[in-house]
Write a protein that holds these residues in place. Structure first.
Motif, PDB file in Angstrom:
ATOM      1  N   LYS A  42       0.832  -1.211   0.000  1.00 47.87           N
ATOM      2  CA  LYS A  42       0.000   0.000   0.000  1.00 47.87           C
ATOM      3  C   LYS A  42       0.865   1.259   0.000  1.00 47.87           C
ATOM      4  O   LYS A  42       0.579   2.220  -0.709  1.00 47.87           O
ATOM      5  CB  LYS A  42      -0.938   0.007   1.214  1.00 47.87           C
ATOM      6  N   GLN A  45       2.359   1.720  -3.463  1.00 49.75           N
ATOM      7  CA  GLN A  45       1.371   2.266  -4.406  1.00 49.75           C
ATOM      8  C   GLN A  45       1.165   3.762  -4.172  1.00 49.75           C
ATOM      9  O   GLN A  45       1.115   4.540  -5.122  1.00 49.75           O
ATOM     10  CB  GLN A  45       0.033   1.528  -4.266  1.00 49.75           C
ATOM     11  N   LYS A  49       2.064   6.905  -6.768  1.00 51.61           N
ATOM     12  CA  LYS A  49       1.096   7.936  -7.153  1.00 51.61           C
ATOM     13  C   LYS A  49       1.659   9.328  -6.871  1.00 51.61           C
ATOM     14  O   LYS A  49       1.491  10.245  -7.672  1.00 51.61           O
ATOM     15  CB  LYS A  49      -0.223   7.749  -6.399  1.00 51.61           C
TER      16      LYS A  49
END
Length: 77
Positions: A42, A45, A49
């Motif tokens: 997580k 990710q 971004k």
């Protein structure tokens, strides 16, 4: 509103400096020894971004940079 849209709206509020600070925080989190695989995925990710946001913001600024033309005026490139 879906999650990607919420993330993009939140990112738009960030300055480039704030985004880089968050990237640094993500890196520190990923370097922790007790992070779980799920947490690291997580964080990865989210970091990716943020990096894409930074890249987009830098690209936008680069396109707005002015250069001096032959007559001493300013032109966008």
């Amino acid at each position: 509103m879906n999650q990607d849209r919420k993330d993009k709206d939140k990112e738009k509020e960030l300055s480039l400096e704030e985004a880089f600070e968050q990237v640094e925080g993500t890196i520190a989190l990923l370097e922790e020894e007790d992070i779980t695989l799920e947490e690291s995925f997580k964080a990865y990710q989210a970091g990716m971004k943020l990096l894409q946001y930074c890249n987009d913001k830098i690209d936008k600024v680069e396109k707005q940079v002015l250069k001096i033309n032959e007559d001493g005026g300013l032109d966008e490139f």
